[in-house]
Design an enzyme around this catalytic site. Structure first.
Site, short mmCIF file in Angstrom:
data_model
loop_
_atom_site.label_atom_id
_atom_site.label_comp_id
_atom_site.label_asym_id
_atom_site.label_seq_id
_atom_site.Cartn_x
_atom_site.Cartn_y
_atom_site.Cartn_z
CG HIS A 66 -1.70 1.24 1.30
ND1 HIS A 66 -2.79 1.38 0.55
CD2 HIS A 66 -1.52 2.27 2.07
CE1 HIS A 66 -3.28 2.55 0.76
NE2 HIS A 66 -2.63 3.27 1.66
CG ASP B 136 -12.03 3.89 6.67
OD1 ASP B 136 -11.42 4.64 7.32
OD2 ASP B 136 -11.70 3.79 5.41
NE ARG C 272 -10.10 10.47 10.64
CZ ARG C 272 -9.33 9.87 9.79
NH1 ARG C 272 -9.75 8.71 9.15
NH2 ARG C 272 -7.90 10.21 9.53
CB SER D 140 -8.32 5.31 8.36
OG SER D 140 -8.75 5.38 6.90
CE LYS E 21 -9.25 3.09 3.72
NZ LYS E 21 -9.41 4.37 3.55
N1 URA Z 1 -6.17 7.71 3.65
C1 URA Z 1 -7.04 6.82 4.46
O1 URA Z 1 -7.26 5.95 3.61
N2 URA Z 1 -7.59 7.28 5.68
C2 URA Z 1 -7.10 8.43 6.31
O2 URA Z 1 -7.47 8.35 7.29
C3 URA Z 1 -5.99 9.14 5.76
C4 URA Z 1 -5.68 8.98 4.24
#
Ligand code: URA
Ligand code: CA
Length: 431
Positions: free
Chosen positions: A80, A159, A166, A181, A185
């Protein structure tokens, strides 16, 4: 929920059960946005312990579907990147590490951005498609060690909701919230092990090295504490990676790199990230040994061969690998001249990305169409000397008038009479 907000506001740690209750309630719309935003702000100021971060991550993983990759033999390692401009690494890494027997089961989205996502880029190869069933996907990974499929299912709905909240409550920039977060994923997508490329610099989400380090450590801790071996590399995003920014152009750059003729920065980052992936998949004794194996796979042609098999197995015309002129190409190729002589001091990566987007290489909204042929090729990078009028960037455009793009590129480059050192590519490795 009021008690939990108060507890966090006063600086205490929540239990796993409390975090689960909160995330489940929020996902089911039983806990309203205003309470969740108060909680997020409390986290912003009070932080979270390692146990809380792990619990939050897993509660978000469990809020939706989890991809089952158990039908694939071997350790599924995912990579990632926290995002940059012209980041061609996935296109190179997928076939490169697969050529050493590491299963690469890539789920990818399209998303918004300066260029398309990995799937859009690969679709520049005529015939290539990701509309395959989950069964075909698993079979292909077992057979070829690499396949790409579009994202399906309802992954980490908690999320999705929380990130949106947020964004409008000034609580994005919180290390525990960002780390959980991102990790939620990856874990929901079925990764057994995770290699993270945390970018830092003017073109990155984390502008400061210190913040990038903190985020990298936070994510590595979460991964390791929930049973996913995780490692991170902190790499430079003070300028675009490689030379190409655009979809077909990046496919071409990936092919060059798999052949051993790619840009040095892109190659080096791929070897670094790739060696962690190979090591975490238990295919090498050490990270150093993995690196040697990857270099060998490039020089003996196995990496390129794996790319061809990968492309043709998903309907793509693999002859583009030896004949890249068959990739979509733009009607106009225009040089952007250097406004003055000197040394390139900085290249604002985001502005280069925006220039690529103005040409149509990326999506501004979910509905926008991508032009796979267009984009930019950098001719100069930080530390290179340049004469006035010499090309700094080559524009690949399908529009006649490129004045706005040219202006943007010239503004993105600053050129100084003084000597300049090329930036460090890899700042830190967090294991
Ligand atoms: N990228 C994400 O997937 N989540 C965040 O909180 C910030 C950047
Ligand atoms: Ca690139």
């Amino acid at each position: 929920m009021v008690d939990l907000i108060e507890k966090k506001r006063n600086g205490s740690a929540l239990t796993q059960e409390e975090i689960k209750f909160m995330i489940q309630g929020y996902t089911n719309d039983e806990i309203p946005d205003y309470q969740m935003s108060a909680f997020s702000m409390a986290v912003f100021f009070r932080d979270m312990t390692s146990d809380e971060r792990a619990a939050l991550t897993m509660a978000m993983v469990e809020s939706g579907d989890q991809i089952d990759l158990s039908g694939i033999e071997g350790v599924k390692v995912d990579k990632h990147s926290t995002g940059g401009v012209g980041d061609t690494t996935t296109l190179v890494l997928a076939p490169l590490v697969a050529s050493l027997g590491v299963p690469v089961a890539k789920m990818s989205g399209r998303g918004l951005g300066h260029t398309g996502g990995t799937i859009d880029k690969l679709e520049a190869v005529p015939g290539f498609h990701v509309e395959i069933t989950n069964e075909e996907f698993i079979d292909l990974v077992n057979k070829n060690k690499v396949a790409v499929v579009g994202q399906s299912g309802n992954l980490t709905p908690a999320d999705k909701k929380l990130y949106g909240l947020r964004d409008v409550t000034a609580t994005v920039e919180s290390i525990p919230l960002i780390a959980s977060s991102i990790m939620s994923k990856k874990i929901a997508s079925g990764a057994d092990a995770i290699v993270l490329d945390v970018k830092t610099g003017s073109g990155a989400f984390m502008k400061d090295l210190k913040d990038a380090e903190e985020l990298a450590h936070a994510m590595v801790d979460i991964g390791n504490s929930v049973g996913r071996n995780t490692m991170a590399v902190i790499s430079d995003m003070n300028q675009p990676l490689g030379f190409a920014v655009g979809n077909a152009l990046e496919v071409r750059e990936a092919i060059d790199t798999l052949r051993g003729n790619g840009p040095k920065d892109l190659e080096e980052l791929c070897l670094t990230l790739g060696s962690y992936m190979v090591y975490l998949a238990n295919k090498a004794e050490s990270v150093q040994a993995a690196r040697e194996m990857l270099k060998e796979s490039i020089s003996n042609g196995k990496a390129l061969e794996t790319f061809k098999t990968f492309i043709s197995s998903q309907g793509g015309d693999a002859t583009v690998v030896d004949n890249p002129e068959q990739l979509p190409s733009a009607s106009f190729v225009i040089d952007v001249p250097a406004p003055k002589s000197g040394t390139v001091e900085s290249i604002v990566a985001n502005e280069i990305g925006t220039a690529a987007m103005l040409l149509g290489a990326g999506r501004a909204t979910k509905e926008s169409e991508i032009d796979l042929a267009v984009g930019l090729v950098l001719k100069k990078k930080i530390g290179d000397s340049v004469e006035q009028g010499e090309p700094i960037v080559e524009i690949h455009s399908n529009q006649k008038d490129n004045k706005e793009v040219i202006d943007k590129i010239q503004q993105a480059f600053s050129i100084t009479p003084n000597p300049v050192q090329a930036p460090t590519l890899i700042y830190k490795e967090v294991t």
